[in-house]
Motif scaffolding. Structure first.
Motif, PDB file in Angstrom:
ATOM      1  N   ASN A  41       0.785  -1.283  -0.024  1.00 32.04           N
ATOM      2  CA  ASN A  41      -0.032  -0.047  -0.140  1.00 32.04           C
ATOM      3  C   ASN A  41       0.870   1.318   0.091  1.00 32.04           C
ATOM      4  O   ASN A  41       0.534   2.293   0.764  1.00 32.04           O
ATOM      5  CB  ASN A  41      -1.102  -0.115   1.221  1.00 32.04           C
ATOM      6  CG  ASN A  41      -1.902  -0.829   1.011  1.00 32.04           C
ATOM      7  OD1 ASN A  41      -2.316  -1.171  -0.205  1.00 32.04           O
ATOM      8  ND2 ASN A  41      -2.222  -1.644   2.045  1.00 32.04           N
ATOM      9  N   ALA A  42       2.044   1.320  -0.749  1.00 30.16           N
ATOM     10  CA  ALA A  42       2.630   2.381  -0.948  1.00 30.16           C
ATOM     11  C   ALA A  42       2.103   3.516  -1.912  1.00 30.16           C
ATOM     12  O   ALA A  42       1.119   2.877  -2.398  1.00 30.16           O
ATOM     13  CB  ALA A  42       4.197   2.059  -1.346  1.00 30.16           C
ATOM     14  N   SER A  43       2.441   4.669  -1.545  1.00 25.83           N
ATOM     15  CA  SER A  43       1.754   5.622  -2.657  1.00 25.83           C
ATOM     16  C   SER A  43       2.030   5.219  -4.068  1.00 25.83           C
ATOM     17  O   SER A  43       3.204   4.795  -4.454  1.00 25.83           O
ATOM     18  CB  SER A  43       2.247   6.972  -2.075  1.00 25.83           C
ATOM     19  OG  SER A  43       1.870   7.451  -1.083  1.00 25.83           O
ATOM     20  N   PRO A  44       1.062   5.473  -5.067  1.00 21.27           N
ATOM     21  CA  PRO A  44       1.199   5.169  -6.315  1.00 21.27           C
ATOM     22  C   PRO A  44       2.440   5.975  -6.995  1.00 21.27           C
ATOM     23  O   PRO A  44       2.380   7.094  -6.634  1.00 21.27           O
ATOM     24  CB  PRO A  44      -0.018   5.336  -7.022  1.00 21.27           C
ATOM     25  CG  PRO A  44      -1.108   5.459  -6.017  1.00 21.27           C
ATOM     26  CD  PRO A  44      -0.342   5.649  -4.716  1.00 21.27           C
ATOM     27  N   TYR A  45       3.097   5.725  -7.971  1.00 25.86           N
ATOM     28  CA  TYR A  45       4.252   6.381  -8.654  1.00 25.86           C
ATOM     29  C   TYR A  45       3.340   7.377  -9.486  1.00 25.86           C
ATOM     30  O   TYR A  45       3.742   8.622  -9.560  1.00 25.86           O
ATOM     31  CB  TYR A  45       4.712   5.289  -9.756  1.00 25.86           C
ATOM     32  CG  TYR A  45       5.538   6.112 -10.732  1.00 25.86           C
ATOM     33  CD1 TYR A  45       6.733   6.853 -10.471  1.00 25.86           C
ATOM     34  CD2 TYR A  45       5.164   6.000 -12.014  1.00 25.86           C
ATOM     35  CE1 TYR A  45       7.622   7.344 -11.292  1.00 25.86           C
ATOM     36  CE2 TYR A  45       5.861   6.601 -13.055  1.00 25.86           C
ATOM     37  CZ  TYR A  45       7.023   7.187 -12.771  1.00 25.86           C
ATOM     38  OH  TYR A  45       7.859   7.855 -13.893  1.00 25.86           O
ATOM     39  N   LYS A  46       2.205   7.078  -9.919  1.00 22.86           N
ATOM     40  CA  LYS A  46       1.370   7.974 -10.666  1.00 22.86           C
ATOM     41  C   LYS A  46      -0.208   7.294 -10.634  1.00 22.86           C
ATOM     42  O   LYS A  46      -0.258   6.144 -10.506  1.00 22.86           O
ATOM     43  CB  LYS A  46       1.546   7.923 -12.368  1.00 22.86           C
ATOM     44  CG  LYS A  46       1.242   9.094 -12.994  1.00 22.86           C
ATOM     45  CD  LYS A  46       1.823   9.013 -14.291  1.00 22.86           C
ATOM     46  CE  LYS A  46       1.899  10.014 -15.279  1.00 22.86           C
ATOM     47  NZ  LYS A  46       2.482  11.287 -15.163  1.00 22.86           N
ATOM     48  N   VAL A  47      -1.101   8.499 -10.556  1.00 21.43           N
ATOM     49  CA  VAL A  47      -2.473   8.067 -10.656  1.00 21.43           C
ATOM     50  C   VAL A  47      -3.018   8.527 -12.055  1.00 21.43           C
ATOM     51  O   VAL A  47      -3.030   9.892 -12.139  1.00 21.43           O
ATOM     52  CB  VAL A  47      -3.379   8.837  -9.473  1.00 21.43           C
ATOM     53  CG1 VAL A  47      -4.726   8.185  -9.759  1.00 21.43           C
ATOM     54  CG2 VAL A  47      -2.705   8.033  -8.241  1.00 21.43           C
ATOM     55  N   LEU A  48      -3.701   7.782 -12.761  1.00 26.75           N
ATOM     56  CA  LEU A  48      -4.208   8.276 -13.975  1.00 26.75           C
ATOM     57  C   LEU A  48      -5.875   8.007 -14.063  1.00 26.75           C
ATOM     58  O   LEU A  48      -6.319   7.393 -13.444  1.00 26.75           O
ATOM     59  CB  LEU A  48      -3.885   7.360 -15.030  1.00 26.75           C
ATOM     60  CG  LEU A  48      -2.354   6.995 -15.177  1.00 26.75           C
ATOM     61  CD1 LEU A  48      -2.062   6.160 -16.263  1.00 26.75           C
ATOM     62  CD2 LEU A  48      -1.765   8.395 -15.634  1.00 26.75           C
ATOM     63  N   SER A  49      -6.562   8.996 -14.726  1.00 26.15           N
ATOM     64  CA  SER A  49      -8.114   8.865 -14.522  1.00 26.15           C
ATOM     65  C   SER A  49      -8.944   8.706 -15.912  1.00 26.15           C
ATOM     66  O   SER A  49      -9.937   9.058 -15.903  1.00 26.15           O
ATOM     67  CB  SER A  49      -8.389  10.632 -13.895  1.00 26.15           C
ATOM     68  OG  SER A  49      -7.892  11.505 -14.674  1.00 26.15           O
ATOM     69  N   SER A  50      -8.203   8.551 -16.905  1.00 30.41           N
ATOM     70  CA  SER A  50      -8.906   8.195 -18.205  1.00 30.41           C
ATOM     71  C   SER A  50      -7.826   7.245 -18.958  1.00 30.41           C
ATOM     72  O   SER A  50      -6.552   7.273 -18.712  1.00 30.41           O
ATOM     73  CB  SER A  50      -8.904   9.540 -18.851  1.00 30.41           C
ATOM     74  OG  SER A  50      -7.916   9.759 -19.359  1.00 30.41           O
ATOM     75  N   LEU A  51      -8.606   6.773 -19.943  1.00 31.17           N
ATOM     76  CA  LEU A  51      -7.705   5.817 -20.706  1.00 31.17           C
ATOM     77  C   LEU A  51      -6.987   6.496 -21.962  1.00 31.17           C
ATOM     78  O   LEU A  51      -5.814   6.125 -21.949  1.00 31.17           O
ATOM     79  CB  LEU A  51      -8.691   4.920 -21.712  1.00 31.17           C
ATOM     80  CG  LEU A  51      -9.639   4.028 -20.905  1.00 31.17           C
ATOM     81  CD1 LEU A  51     -10.540   3.346 -21.783  1.00 31.17           C
ATOM     82  CD2 LEU A  51      -8.883   2.921 -20.002  1.00 31.17           C
TER      83      LEU A  51
END
Length: 59
Positions: A41-51
């Motif tokens: 549960n580490a912080s994500p490297y990146k968070v994407l919100s669309s394809l």
């Protein structure tokens, strides 16, 4: 709902989180550098919100 996957060359691990509580299916794609980061549960490297963001990231 969560789904797990990995990039073909194994460089990144993806977790898809879908929230349909509001009646709209909102989702985000969390990108991790390793399976251990995701499982701990580490912080994500990146968070994407669309394809589109995912396709840009992969390119």
């Amino acid at each position: 709902m969560k789904r797990r996957g990995s990039q073909i060359d194994g460089s990144f691990i993806y977790r898809t989180v879908v929230n349909s509580a509001s009646g709209n299916d909102d989702f985000q794609i969390e990108v991790f550098r390793s399976r251990e980061e995701m499982e701990n549960n580490a912080s994500p490297y990146k968070v994407l919100s669309s394809l589109d963001e995912l396709l840009d990231f992969i390119e």
